[in-house]
Design a protein around this motif. Sequence first.
Motif, PDB file in Angstrom:
ATOM      1  N   ILE A  24      53.168 -19.486 100.212  1.00  0.00           N
ATOM      2  CA  ILE A  24      53.051 -18.877 101.542  1.00  0.00           C
ATOM      3  C   ILE A  24      53.501 -19.846 102.623  1.00  0.00           C
ATOM      4  O   ILE A  24      54.251 -19.488 103.541  1.00  0.00           O
ATOM      5  N   THR A  25      53.069 -21.095 102.513  1.00  0.00           N
ATOM      6  CA  THR A  25      53.437 -22.110 103.501  1.00  0.00           C
ATOM      7  C   THR A  25      54.923 -22.409 103.464  1.00  0.00           C
ATOM      8  O   THR A  25      55.572 -22.565 104.513  1.00  0.00           O
ATOM      9  N   LEU A  26      55.497 -22.496 102.272  1.00  0.00           N
ATOM     10  CA  LEU A  26      56.916 -22.821 102.127  1.00  0.00           C
ATOM     11  C   LEU A  26      57.801 -21.741 102.743  1.00  0.00           C
ATOM     12  O   LEU A  26      58.787 -22.054 103.432  1.00  0.00           O
ATOM     13  N   ILE A  27      57.474 -20.480 102.524  1.00  0.00           N
ATOM     14  CA  ILE A  27      58.279 -19.390 103.091  1.00  0.00           C
ATOM     15  C   ILE A  27      58.232 -19.432 104.614  1.00  0.00           C
ATOM     16  O   ILE A  27      59.264 -19.309 105.284  1.00  0.00           O
ATOM     17  N   HIS A  28      57.064 -19.629 105.175  1.00  0.00           N
ATOM     18  CA  HIS A  28      56.932 -19.660 106.638  1.00  0.00           C
ATOM     19  C   HIS A  28      57.646 -20.868 107.228  1.00  0.00           C
ATOM     20  O   HIS A  28      58.272 -20.776 108.300  1.00  0.00           O
ATOM     21  N   LYS A  29      57.574 -21.982 106.544  1.00  0.00           N
ATOM     22  CA  LYS A  29      58.203 -23.202 107.044  1.00  0.00           C
ATOM     23  C   LYS A  29      59.716 -23.094 107.042  1.00  0.00           C
ATOM     24  O   LYS A  29      60.393 -23.528 107.992  1.00  0.00           O
ATOM     25  N   GLU A  30      60.299 -22.526 105.998  1.00  0.00           N
ATOM     26  CA  GLU A  30      61.753 -22.467 105.869  1.00  0.00           C
ATOM     27  C   GLU A  30      62.387 -21.286 106.602  1.00  0.00           C
ATOM     28  O   GLU A  30      63.504 -21.407 107.108  1.00  0.00           O
ATOM     29  N   GLU A  31      61.690 -20.161 106.675  1.00  0.00           N
ATOM     30  CA  GLU A  31      62.335 -18.933 107.178  1.00  0.00           C
ATOM     31  C   GLU A  31      61.545 -18.177 108.233  1.00  0.00           C
ATOM     32  O   GLU A  31      62.040 -17.195 108.786  1.00  0.00           O
ATOM     33  N   GLY A  32      60.313 -18.586 108.520  1.00  0.00           N
ATOM     34  CA  GLY A  32      59.518 -17.899 109.521  1.00  0.00           C
ATOM     35  C   GLY A  32      58.939 -16.590 108.996  1.00  0.00           C
ATOM     36  O   GLY A  32      58.966 -16.303 107.793  1.00  0.00           O
ATOM     37  N   ILE A  33      58.442 -15.768 109.940  1.00  0.00           N
ATOM     38  CA  ILE A  33      57.791 -14.506 109.567  1.00  0.00           C
ATOM     39  C   ILE A  33      58.755 -13.573 108.841  1.00  0.00           C
ATOM     40  O   ILE A  33      58.396 -12.901 107.871  1.00  0.00           O
ATOM     41  N   LYS A  34      60.008 -13.526 109.300  1.00  0.00           N
ATOM     42  CA  LYS A  34      60.981 -12.620 108.683  1.00  0.00           C
ATOM     43  C   LYS A  34      61.205 -12.948 107.213  1.00  0.00           C
ATOM     44  O   LYS A  34      61.629 -12.092 106.436  1.00  0.00           O
ATOM     45  N   GLY A  35      60.953 -14.192 106.855  1.00  0.00           N
ATOM     46  CA  GLY A  35      61.184 -14.601 105.482  1.00  0.00           C
ATOM     47  C   GLY A  35      60.337 -13.853 104.471  1.00  0.00           C
ATOM     48  O   GLY A  35      60.722 -13.724 103.310  1.00  0.00           O
ATOM     49  N   TYR A  36      59.185 -13.357 104.908  1.00  0.00           N
ATOM     50  CA  TYR A  36      58.314 -12.631 103.976  1.00  0.00           C
ATOM     51  C   TYR A  36      58.899 -11.273 103.591  1.00  0.00           C
ATOM     52  O   TYR A  36      58.476 -10.672 102.607  1.00  0.00           O
ATOM     53  N   TRP A  37      59.855 -10.786 104.383  1.00  0.00           N
ATOM     54  CA  TRP A  37      60.507  -9.504 104.065  1.00  0.00           C
ATOM     55  C   TRP A  37      61.956  -9.706 103.606  1.00  0.00           C
ATOM     56  O   TRP A  37      62.699  -8.757 103.501  1.00  0.00           O
ATOM     57  N   LYS A  38      62.317 -10.960 103.292  1.00  0.00           N
ATOM     58  CA  LYS A  38      63.678 -11.222 102.837  1.00  0.00           C
ATOM     59  C   LYS A  38      63.921 -10.530 101.497  1.00  0.00           C
ATOM     60  O   LYS A  38      63.133 -10.649 100.557  1.00  0.00           O
ATOM     61  N   GLY A  39      65.026  -9.799 101.419  1.00  0.00           N
ATOM     62  CA  GLY A  39      65.345  -9.071 100.202  1.00  0.00           C
ATOM     63  C   GLY A  39      64.661  -7.724 100.097  1.00  0.00           C
ATOM     64  O   GLY A  39      64.756  -7.066  99.049  1.00  0.00           O
ATOM     65  N   ASN A  40      63.987  -7.287 101.168  1.00  0.00           N
ATOM     66  CA  ASN A  40      63.277  -6.009 101.084  1.00  0.00           C
ATOM     67  C   ASN A  40      64.227  -4.817 101.101  1.00  0.00           C
ATOM     68  O   ASN A  40      63.897  -3.763 100.554  1.00  0.00           O
ATOM     69  N   LEU A  41      65.406  -4.964 101.743  1.00  0.00           N
ATOM     70  CA  LEU A  41      66.337  -3.837 101.830  1.00  0.00           C
ATOM     71  C   LEU A  41      66.771  -3.332 100.454  1.00  0.00           C
ATOM     72  O   LEU A  41      66.652  -2.129 100.170  1.00  0.00           O
ATOM     73  N   PRO A  42      67.291  -4.212  99.564  1.00  0.00           N
ATOM     74  CA  PRO A  42      67.638  -3.687  98.231  1.00  0.00           C
ATOM     75  C   PRO A  42      66.424  -3.184  97.463  1.00  0.00           C
ATOM     76  O   PRO A  42      66.537  -2.275  96.636  1.00  0.00           O
ATOM     77  N   GLN A  43      65.254  -3.747  97.761  1.00  0.00           N
ATOM     78  CA  GLN A  43      64.044  -3.262  97.103  1.00  0.00           C
ATOM     79  C   GLN A  43      63.724  -1.832  97.530  1.00  0.00           C
ATOM     80  O   GLN A  43      63.368  -0.987  96.707  1.00  0.00           O
ATOM     81  N   VAL A  44      63.858  -1.557  98.830  1.00  0.00           N
ATOM     82  CA  VAL A  44      63.595  -0.205  99.324  1.00  0.00           C
ATOM     83  C   VAL A  44      64.648   0.766  98.807  1.00  0.00           C
ATOM     84  O   VAL A  44      64.345   1.882  98.382  1.00  0.00           O
ATOM     85  N   ILE A  45      65.914   0.323  98.841  1.00  0.00           N
ATOM     86  CA  ILE A  45      66.988   1.174  98.326  1.00  0.00           C
ATOM     87  C   ILE A  45      66.753   1.471  96.853  1.00  0.00           C
ATOM     88  O   ILE A  45      66.962   2.590  96.382  1.00  0.00           O
ATOM     89  N   ARG A  46      66.284   0.477  96.127  1.00  0.00           N
ATOM     90  CA  ARG A  46      66.050   0.650  94.696  1.00  0.00           C
ATOM     91  C   ARG A  46      64.831   1.521  94.423  1.00  0.00           C
ATOM     92  O   ARG A  46      64.860   2.387  93.539  1.00  0.00           O
ATOM     93  N   ILE A  47      63.769   1.300  95.185  1.00  0.00           N
ATOM     94  CA  ILE A  47      62.518   1.982  94.843  1.00  0.00           C
ATOM     95  C   ILE A  47      62.593   3.466  95.140  1.00  0.00           C
ATOM     96  O   ILE A  47      61.834   4.250  94.562  1.00  0.00           O
ATOM     97  N   ILE A  48      63.479   3.885  96.039  1.00  0.00           N
ATOM     98  CA  ILE A  48      63.597   5.317  96.321  1.00  0.00           C
ATOM     99  C   ILE A  48      64.036   6.075  95.071  1.00  0.00           C
ATOM    100  O   ILE A  48      63.333   6.975  94.607  1.00  0.00           O
ATOM    101  N   PRO A  49      65.181   5.714  94.468  1.00  0.00           N
ATOM    102  CA  PRO A  49      65.518   6.416  93.217  1.00  0.00           C
ATOM    103  C   PRO A  49      64.595   6.048  92.061  1.00  0.00           C
ATOM    104  O   PRO A  49      64.324   6.871  91.187  1.00  0.00           O
ATOM    105  N   TYR A  50      64.081   4.807  92.055  1.00  0.00           N
ATOM    106  CA  TYR A  50      63.231   4.380  90.948  1.00  0.00           C
ATOM    107  C   TYR A  50      61.956   5.220  90.876  1.00  0.00           C
ATOM    108  O   TYR A  50      61.624   5.792  89.830  1.00  0.00           O
TER     109      TYR A  50
END
Length: 358
Positions: free
Chosen positions: A143-169
């Motif tokens: 948790i600390t590493l993600i916030h330190k390197e990428e900030g709050i947005k980092g916790y949702w990094k890669g969420n777009l392909p996940q959402v695109i995938r989970i719709i058909p999945y």
Amino acid sequence: MRGEGVLLSWRSIPGLCDDESAEIHRWNRARRRKTMVSRGGATLFASVSLAPDGNNNSDDKIQKGAEEERDIQEAFPRAEQLIKHPLALLALFPKDLALFSAGAIAGALSKTLTAPLDRVKLLMQTHGLRASGSKGIGLLEAITLIHKEEGIKGYWKGNLPQVIRIIPYSAVQLFAYEIYKKILRNEDGDLSVIGRLIAGACAGMTSTLVTYPLDVLRLRLAVEPGCRTMSQVAFNMLREEGIASFYCGLGPSLIGIAPYIAVNFCIFDLMKKSLPEKYQKRPETSLATALVSATVATLMCYPLDTVRRQMQMKGSPFNSVFDALPGIVERDGFLGLYRGFVPNALKSLPSSRFVFEF
């Protein structure tokens, strides 16, 4: 014959045409001119039925059409219902299409809400492989590493392909599960426990095969350094590693998803059906049922998920499950197979609840 008053009651007969109704009225008028015979105070009654001339098919079609039109009018939500319950629009779609759409919406919503936990879990699963020579990291460290390197947005990094995938999945998973259950039902329409397991396993494998390349893109975006878009990652993978890179880790994924989905669906269904009907639709019942089913399924299959994630990494030294399992244990110990289990368990509960109850 006595001049007693005669009471004649009648009702309309469905399917009779206007000319037939007129014939009934003429018969009634003629009948009123006569006097019914009474004996001992008991009145004699007669029942008259009229059969239309000619072929009955046209009358049957008219009646069937009227019934279908009435059913459509009753099924169509009124304006005030749509305002209070917008999801009533799903009633206008065929059942299978509504099920497909509900699964897609539920999956996208649940994955977006639990994306930070999923990002933490992925980082914990793959950190030992990303940072060569180092061991895995814990929950707070991730948790600390993600916030330190990428900030709050980092916790949702890669969420777009996940959402695109989970719709058909999610949609394919629920849709396929219902189809497989219909196929596996016996002549009485019942489905055994084994049938539920097979239906759940087949549904999970079907949805995984359809959407697996998006799962690989999701991992690459989430754990590899650099702020890249999904299209950039896809083109780089295709150019540098070939199309086979989109299916790295498919073997352990299929091996793991079959028992996971089977146990999850089966326990959820059986627990809900075993309860009294008045408790089956209560929120707390669904919450407890989703918790138990997701926890049991995750405990059984989580090591294969860790193997899959590390095989999806660029430059992974593992080519098969038989290479990955001993390799991870040698580097991180047996607990390394369960690295990231806590955030995964935390995200599985709301995720399972949304998918099953939507």
